[in-house]
Design a protein around this motif. Structure first.
Motif, PDB file in Angstrom:
ATOM      1  N   GLY A  89      24.805  40.814  59.299  1.00  0.00           N
ATOM      2  CA  GLY A  89      23.552  40.066  59.226  1.00  0.00           C
ATOM      3  C   GLY A  89      22.370  40.954  58.871  1.00  0.00           C
ATOM      4  N   VAL A  90      22.347  42.170  59.426  1.00  0.00           N
ATOM      5  CA  VAL A  90      21.266  43.127  59.127  1.00  0.00           C
ATOM      6  C   VAL A  90      21.326  43.548  57.663  1.00  0.00           C
ATOM      7  N   ILE A  91      22.527  43.766  57.163  1.00  0.00           N
ATOM      8  CA  ILE A  91      22.706  44.158  55.757  1.00  0.00           C
ATOM      9  C   ILE A  91      22.188  43.067  54.835  1.00  0.00           C
ATOM     10  N   VAL A  92      22.580  41.829  55.109  1.00  0.00           N
ATOM     11  CA  VAL A  92      22.167  40.710  54.254  1.00  0.00           C
ATOM     12  C   VAL A  92      20.653  40.530  54.295  1.00  0.00           C
ATOM     13  N   ALA A  93      20.068  40.694  55.476  1.00  0.00           N
ATOM     14  CA  ALA A  93      18.618  40.548  55.595  1.00  0.00           C
ATOM     15  C   ALA A  93      17.896  41.571  54.716  1.00  0.00           C
ATOM     16  N   ALA A  94      18.399  42.800  54.685  1.00  0.00           N
ATOM     17  CA  ALA A  94      17.779  43.841  53.861  1.00  0.00           C
ATOM     18  C   ALA A  94      17.948  43.535  52.376  1.00  0.00           C
ATOM     19  N   ILE A  95      19.123  43.039  52.001  1.00  0.00           N
ATOM     20  CA  ILE A  95      19.357  42.672  50.595  1.00  0.00           C
ATOM     21  C   ILE A  95      18.433  41.527  50.202  1.00  0.00           C
ATOM     22  N   GLU A  96      18.332  40.538  51.076  1.00  0.00           N
ATOM     23  CA  GLU A  96      17.485  39.373  50.793  1.00  0.00           C
ATOM     24  C   GLU A  96      16.019  39.786  50.653  1.00  0.00           C
ATOM     25  N   ALA A  97      15.607  40.788  51.438  1.00  0.00           N
ATOM     26  CA  ALA A  97      14.216  41.262  51.380  1.00  0.00           C
ATOM     27  C   ALA A  97      13.966  42.161  50.178  1.00  0.00           C
ATOM     28  N   GLY A  98      15.022  42.505  49.455  1.00  0.00           N
ATOM     29  CA  GLY A  98      14.873  43.394  48.314  1.00  0.00           C
ATOM     30  C   GLY A  98      14.583  44.831  48.703  1.00  0.00           C
ATOM     31  N   ASP A  99      14.927  45.191  49.944  1.00  0.00           N
ATOM     32  CA  ASP A  99      14.665  46.535  50.462  1.00  0.00           C
ATOM     33  C   ASP A  99      15.907  47.401  50.264  1.00  0.00           C
ATOM     34  N   GLY A 100      15.975  48.111  49.153  1.00  0.00           N
ATOM     35  CA  GLY A 100      17.150  48.898  48.827  1.00  0.00           C
ATOM     36  C   GLY A 100      17.446  49.993  49.832  1.00  0.00           C
ATOM     37  N   ASP A 130      30.236  42.835  66.909  1.00  0.00           N
ATOM     38  CA  ASP A 130      29.266  43.839  66.466  1.00  0.00           C
ATOM     39  C   ASP A 130      29.209  43.908  64.940  1.00  0.00           C
ATOM     40  N   ALA A 131      30.383  43.841  64.310  1.00  0.00           N
ATOM     41  CA  ALA A 131      30.438  43.934  62.849  1.00  0.00           C
ATOM     42  C   ALA A 131      29.691  42.781  62.188  1.00  0.00           C
ATOM     43  N   LEU A 132      29.832  41.579  62.735  1.00  0.00           N
ATOM     44  CA  LEU A 132      29.124  40.439  62.155  1.00  0.00           C
ATOM     45  C   LEU A 132      27.608  40.580  62.325  1.00  0.00           C
ATOM     46  N   ALA A 133      27.184  41.123  63.461  1.00  0.00           N
ATOM     47  CA  ALA A 133      25.752  41.363  63.657  1.00  0.00           C
ATOM     48  C   ALA A 133      25.251  42.379  62.631  1.00  0.00           C
ATOM     49  N   LEU A 187      26.343  35.275  50.749  1.00  0.00           N
ATOM     50  CA  LEU A 187      26.497  36.306  51.774  1.00  0.00           C
ATOM     51  C   LEU A 187      26.087  35.778  53.146  1.00  0.00           C
ATOM     52  N   ARG A 188      24.979  35.061  53.202  1.00  0.00           N
ATOM     53  CA  ARG A 188      24.523  34.505  54.489  1.00  0.00           C
ATOM     54  C   ARG A 188      25.531  33.519  55.055  1.00  0.00           C
ATOM     55  N   SER A 189      26.085  32.676  54.179  1.00  0.00           N
ATOM     56  CA  SER A 189      27.061  31.681  54.639  1.00  0.00           C
ATOM     57  C   SER A 189      28.338  32.360  55.132  1.00  0.00           C
ATOM     58  N   MET A 190      28.704  33.472  54.512  1.00  0.00           N
ATOM     59  CA  MET A 190      29.886  34.210  54.972  1.00  0.00           C
ATOM     60  C   MET A 190      29.686  34.723  56.395  1.00  0.00           C
ATOM     61  N   ALA A 207      16.636  50.115  53.047  1.00  0.00           N
ATOM     62  CA  ALA A 207      17.119  49.531  54.299  1.00  0.00           C
ATOM     63  C   ALA A 207      18.553  49.025  54.148  1.00  0.00           C
ATOM     64  N   ALA A 208      18.860  48.425  52.996  1.00  0.00           N
ATOM     65  CA  ALA A 208      20.217  47.924  52.747  1.00  0.00           C
ATOM     66  C   ALA A 208      21.211  49.082  52.725  1.00  0.00           C
ATOM     67  N   TYR A 209      20.813  50.170  52.062  1.00  0.00           N
ATOM     68  CA  TYR A 209      21.661  51.369  51.986  1.00  0.00           C
ATOM     69  C   TYR A 209      21.945  51.910  53.390  1.00  0.00           C
ATOM     70  N   GLU A 210      20.897  52.073  54.191  1.00  0.00           N
ATOM     71  CA  GLU A 210      21.060  52.630  55.531  1.00  0.00           C
ATOM     72  C   GLU A 210      21.852  51.685  56.435  1.00  0.00           C
ATOM     73  N   ALA A 211      21.616  50.374  56.299  1.00  0.00           N
ATOM     74  CA  ALA A 211      22.318  49.408  57.143  1.00  0.00           C
ATOM     75  C   ALA A 211      23.812  49.407  56.848  1.00  0.00           C
ATOM     76  N   LEU A 212      24.167  49.508  55.576  1.00  0.00           N
ATOM     77  CA  LEU A 212      25.586  49.480  55.261  1.00  0.00           C
ATOM     78  C   LEU A 212      26.260  50.797  55.636  1.00  0.00           C
ATOM     79  N   LYS A 213      25.561  51.916  55.432  1.00  0.00           N
ATOM     80  CA  LYS A 213      26.126  53.199  55.835  1.00  0.00           C
ATOM     81  C   LYS A 213      26.320  53.251  57.356  1.00  0.00           C
TER      82      LYS A 213
END
Length: 217
Positions: free
Chosen positions: A176-187, A170-173, A106-109, A189-195
Protein backbone atom coordinates in the motif's frame (compact mmCIF):
# COMPACT_ATOMS: atom_id res chain seq x y z
CA UNK A 1 2.87 -29.96 -38.34
CA UNK A 2 3.86 -27.98 -35.27
CA UNK A 3 6.96 -25.81 -35.59
CA UNK A 4 9.89 -27.53 -33.80
CA UNK A 5 11.10 -24.22 -32.40
CA UNK A 6 7.66 -23.58 -30.91
CA UNK A 7 7.71 -27.05 -29.32
CA UNK A 8 11.12 -26.35 -27.79
CA UNK A 9 9.88 -23.06 -26.37
CA UNK A 10 6.71 -24.72 -25.05
CA UNK A 11 8.74 -27.43 -23.28
CA UNK A 12 11.05 -24.86 -21.71
CA UNK A 13 8.18 -22.68 -20.53
CA UNK A 14 6.23 -25.66 -19.16
CA UNK A 15 9.17 -26.96 -17.13
CA UNK A 16 9.96 -23.46 -15.90
CA UNK A 17 6.37 -22.93 -14.80
CA UNK A 18 6.34 -26.31 -13.03
CA UNK A 19 9.39 -25.20 -11.03
CA UNK A 20 7.88 -21.77 -10.40
CA UNK A 21 4.63 -23.14 -8.94
CA UNK A 22 6.42 -25.74 -6.85
CA UNK A 23 5.59 -28.94 -8.73
CA UNK A 24 9.35 -29.47 -8.81
CA UNK A 25 11.41 -28.00 -5.99
CA UNK A 26 15.12 -27.73 -5.13
CA UNK A 27 16.73 -31.15 -5.20
CA UNK A 28 13.98 -32.82 -7.24
CA UNK A 29 15.22 -35.01 -10.09
CA UNK A 30 13.95 -34.26 -13.59
CA UNK A 31 13.63 -37.25 -15.91
CA UNK A 32 13.18 -36.77 -19.66
CA UNK A 33 10.67 -39.58 -20.12
CA UNK A 34 8.52 -38.49 -17.17
CA UNK A 35 8.51 -34.84 -18.32
CA UNK A 36 7.66 -35.85 -21.90
CA UNK A 37 4.69 -37.86 -20.63
CA UNK A 38 3.52 -35.13 -18.25
CA UNK A 39 3.60 -32.38 -20.88
CA UNK A 40 2.62 -34.44 -23.91
CA UNK A 41 5.68 -33.66 -26.04
CA UNK A 42 8.52 -35.77 -27.42
CA UNK A 43 11.77 -36.28 -25.52
CA UNK A 44 13.84 -34.18 -27.94
CA UNK A 45 12.35 -30.75 -27.00
CA UNK A 46 12.40 -31.83 -23.34
CA UNK A 47 16.11 -32.66 -23.61
CA UNK A 48 16.84 -29.31 -25.26
CA UNK A 49 14.79 -27.45 -22.64
CA UNK A 50 16.69 -29.20 -19.84
CA UNK A 51 20.01 -28.27 -21.42
CA UNK A 52 18.89 -24.65 -21.61
CA UNK A 53 17.78 -24.63 -17.97
CA UNK A 54 21.09 -26.17 -16.92
CA UNK A 55 22.96 -23.46 -18.83
CA UNK A 56 20.94 -20.86 -16.90
CA UNK A 57 21.93 -22.58 -13.61
CA UNK A 58 18.32 -23.43 -12.80
CA UNK A 59 19.22 -27.12 -12.97
CA UNK A 60 22.33 -28.81 -11.59
CA UNK A 61 24.09 -32.13 -12.13
CA UNK A 62 23.83 -34.86 -9.54
CA UNK A 63 25.91 -37.64 -11.03
CA UNK A 64 24.26 -38.36 -14.37
CA UNK A 65 20.95 -36.87 -13.30
CA UNK A 66 19.64 -33.32 -13.52
CA UNK A 67 18.03 -31.87 -10.42
CA UNK A 68 16.40 -28.54 -9.66
CA UNK A 69 19.16 -26.31 -8.31
CA UNK A 70 19.10 -24.77 -4.86
CA UNK A 71 20.52 -21.45 -3.73
CA UNK A 72 23.27 -21.18 -1.15
CA UNK A 73 23.08 -18.50 1.54
CA UNK A 74 25.51 -16.30 -0.40
CA UNK A 75 23.65 -16.78 -3.68
CA UNK A 76 20.36 -15.86 -2.02
CA UNK A 77 21.92 -12.73 -0.50
CA UNK A 78 23.37 -11.72 -3.87
CA UNK A 79 20.01 -12.25 -5.55
CA UNK A 80 18.23 -10.04 -3.02
CA UNK A 81 20.77 -7.25 -3.56
CA UNK A 82 20.13 -7.28 -7.30
CA UNK A 83 16.39 -7.66 -6.87
CA UNK A 84 16.25 -4.75 -4.43
CA UNK A 85 18.01 -2.35 -6.80
CA UNK A 86 16.12 -3.40 -9.92
CA UNK A 87 12.72 -3.37 -8.23
CA UNK A 88 13.47 -0.02 -6.63
CA UNK A 89 14.29 1.36 -10.07
CA UNK A 90 11.06 -0.11 -11.46
CA UNK A 91 9.07 1.65 -8.74
CA UNK A 92 10.88 4.93 -9.40
CA UNK A 93 10.09 4.70 -13.12
CA UNK A 94 6.51 3.64 -12.42
CA UNK A 95 6.07 6.81 -10.36
CA UNK A 96 7.02 8.76 -13.48
CA UNK A 97 5.31 6.74 -16.18
CA UNK A 98 2.41 4.70 -14.74
CA UNK A 99 -0.97 5.55 -16.21
CA UNK A 100 -3.97 6.27 -14.03
CA UNK A 101 -5.38 2.90 -15.07
CA UNK A 102 -2.21 1.08 -13.99
CA UNK A 103 -2.30 2.78 -10.60
CA UNK A 104 -5.94 1.77 -10.12
CA UNK A 105 -5.06 -1.83 -10.96
CA UNK A 106 -2.26 -1.79 -8.37
CA UNK A 107 -4.62 -0.39 -5.73
CA UNK A 108 -7.24 -3.03 -6.49
CA UNK A 109 -4.60 -5.76 -6.18
CA UNK A 110 -3.64 -4.59 -2.69
CA UNK A 111 -7.29 -4.51 -1.68
CA UNK A 112 -8.22 -7.86 -3.22
CA UNK A 113 -5.16 -9.66 -1.87
CA UNK A 114 -6.35 -9.14 1.71
CA UNK A 115 -8.74 -12.04 1.10
CA UNK A 116 -5.75 -14.35 0.55
CA UNK A 117 -4.01 -13.86 3.89
CA UNK A 118 -4.94 -17.36 5.06
CA UNK A 119 -3.64 -18.95 1.84
CA UNK A 120 0.15 -18.40 1.57
CA UNK A 121 0.44 -20.15 -1.81
CA UNK A 122 -2.27 -18.00 -3.38
CA UNK A 123 -0.84 -14.90 -1.71
CA UNK A 124 2.60 -15.72 -3.15
CA UNK A 125 1.11 -15.93 -6.65
CA UNK A 126 -0.72 -12.65 -6.10
CA UNK A 127 2.50 -11.09 -4.82
CA UNK A 128 4.33 -12.01 -8.03
CA UNK A 129 1.45 -10.55 -10.04
CA UNK A 130 1.62 -7.29 -8.04
CA UNK A 131 5.35 -6.92 -8.54
CA UNK A 132 5.04 -7.79 -12.23
CA UNK A 133 2.48 -5.01 -12.60
CA UNK A 134 4.97 -2.53 -11.14
CA UNK A 135 7.63 -3.81 -13.53
CA UNK A 136 5.28 -3.23 -16.47
CA UNK A 137 4.27 0.19 -15.16
CA UNK A 138 7.93 1.24 -15.39
CA UNK A 139 7.46 1.19 -19.18
CA UNK A 140 11.06 0.03 -19.65
CA UNK A 141 11.29 -3.23 -21.58
CA UNK A 142 14.94 -3.88 -20.72
CA UNK A 143 14.31 -3.54 -17.01
CA UNK A 144 11.33 -5.88 -17.28
CA UNK A 145 13.52 -8.47 -19.02
CA UNK A 146 16.14 -8.32 -16.27
CA UNK A 147 13.52 -8.63 -13.54
CA UNK A 148 12.04 -11.65 -15.31
CA UNK A 149 15.45 -13.32 -15.01
CA UNK A 150 15.62 -12.46 -11.31
CA UNK A 151 12.17 -13.89 -10.64
CA UNK A 152 13.05 -17.01 -12.62
CA UNK A 153 15.94 -17.64 -10.23
CA UNK A 154 13.76 -16.86 -7.21
CA UNK A 155 11.72 -19.95 -8.10
CA UNK A 156 14.65 -21.95 -6.67
CA UNK A 157 13.75 -20.83 -3.15
CA UNK A 158 11.93 -23.67 -1.45
CA UNK A 159 9.56 -21.48 0.57
CA UNK A 160 7.95 -18.09 0.27
CA UNK A 161 8.55 -15.51 2.99
CA UNK A 162 4.80 -14.83 2.83
CA UNK A 163 4.20 -18.16 4.54
CA UNK A 164 5.85 -16.87 7.72
CA UNK A 165 3.55 -15.80 10.53
CA UNK A 166 2.47 -12.17 10.16
CA UNK A 167 4.53 -11.54 7.04
CA UNK A 168 1.56 -11.57 4.67
CA UNK A 169 -0.25 -8.78 6.53
CA UNK A 170 2.93 -6.70 6.77
CA UNK A 171 3.70 -7.23 3.09
CA UNK A 172 0.28 -5.97 2.01
CA UNK A 173 0.70 -2.87 4.18
CA UNK A 174 4.07 -2.28 2.49
CA UNK A 175 2.43 -2.75 -0.91
CA UNK A 176 0.00 0.00 0.00
CA UNK A 177 2.86 2.40 0.81
CA UNK A 178 4.54 1.60 -2.52
CA UNK A 179 1.36 2.24 -4.49
CA UNK A 180 0.72 5.50 -2.65
CA UNK A 181 4.18 6.76 -3.62
CA UNK A 182 3.69 5.72 -7.25
CA UNK A 183 0.28 7.38 -7.34
CA UNK A 184 1.80 10.58 -5.91
CA UNK A 185 4.45 10.55 -8.62
CA UNK A 186 7.17 10.53 -5.95
CA UNK A 187 9.94 8.46 -7.53
CA UNK A 188 12.32 8.71 -4.56
CA UNK A 189 9.66 7.58 -2.10
CA UNK A 190 8.56 4.73 -4.38
CA UNK A 191 12.18 3.59 -4.75
CA UNK A 192 12.79 3.63 -0.99
CA UNK A 193 9.45 1.97 -0.19
CA UNK A 194 10.06 -0.92 -2.53
CA UNK A 195 13.66 -1.39 -1.41
CA UNK A 196 12.47 -1.43 2.20
CA UNK A 197 9.81 -3.99 1.26
CA UNK A 198 12.42 -6.31 -0.27
CA UNK A 199 14.69 -5.81 2.75
CA UNK A 200 11.90 -6.85 5.12
CA UNK A 201 11.17 -9.93 3.01
CA UNK A 202 14.85 -10.91 3.08
CA UNK A 203 15.08 -10.36 6.82
CA UNK A 204 12.01 -12.57 7.37
CA UNK A 205 13.55 -15.30 5.24
CA UNK A 206 16.88 -15.12 7.09
CA UNK A 207 15.09 -15.33 10.44
CA UNK A 208 13.11 -18.34 9.25
CA UNK A 209 16.23 -20.10 7.95
CA UNK A 210 18.03 -19.48 11.24
CA UNK A 211 15.10 -20.95 13.19
CA UNK A 212 15.11 -23.99 10.89
CA UNK A 213 18.81 -24.57 11.56
CA UNK A 214 18.22 -24.40 15.30
CA UNK A 215 15.34 -26.85 15.04
CA UNK A 216 17.46 -29.28 13.02
CA UNK A 217 20.36 -28.92 15.43
Amino acid sequence: MKDTRATQKDAYEMILEAIDVGIYGPGDRLVESELAERFGVSRTPIREALQRLETQSLLARDGRSLIVASLSHDQMAELYVVRSELEGLAARLAARHATAEEVRVLRSMVRDDEALLEDPAALARANRRFHKQIHLASHNRYLVQQLDLVYRTMALMSTTSLALEGRGCDALAEHGVIVAAIEAGDGDAAYEALKSHISMAFESRLRHDAEQLMAEG
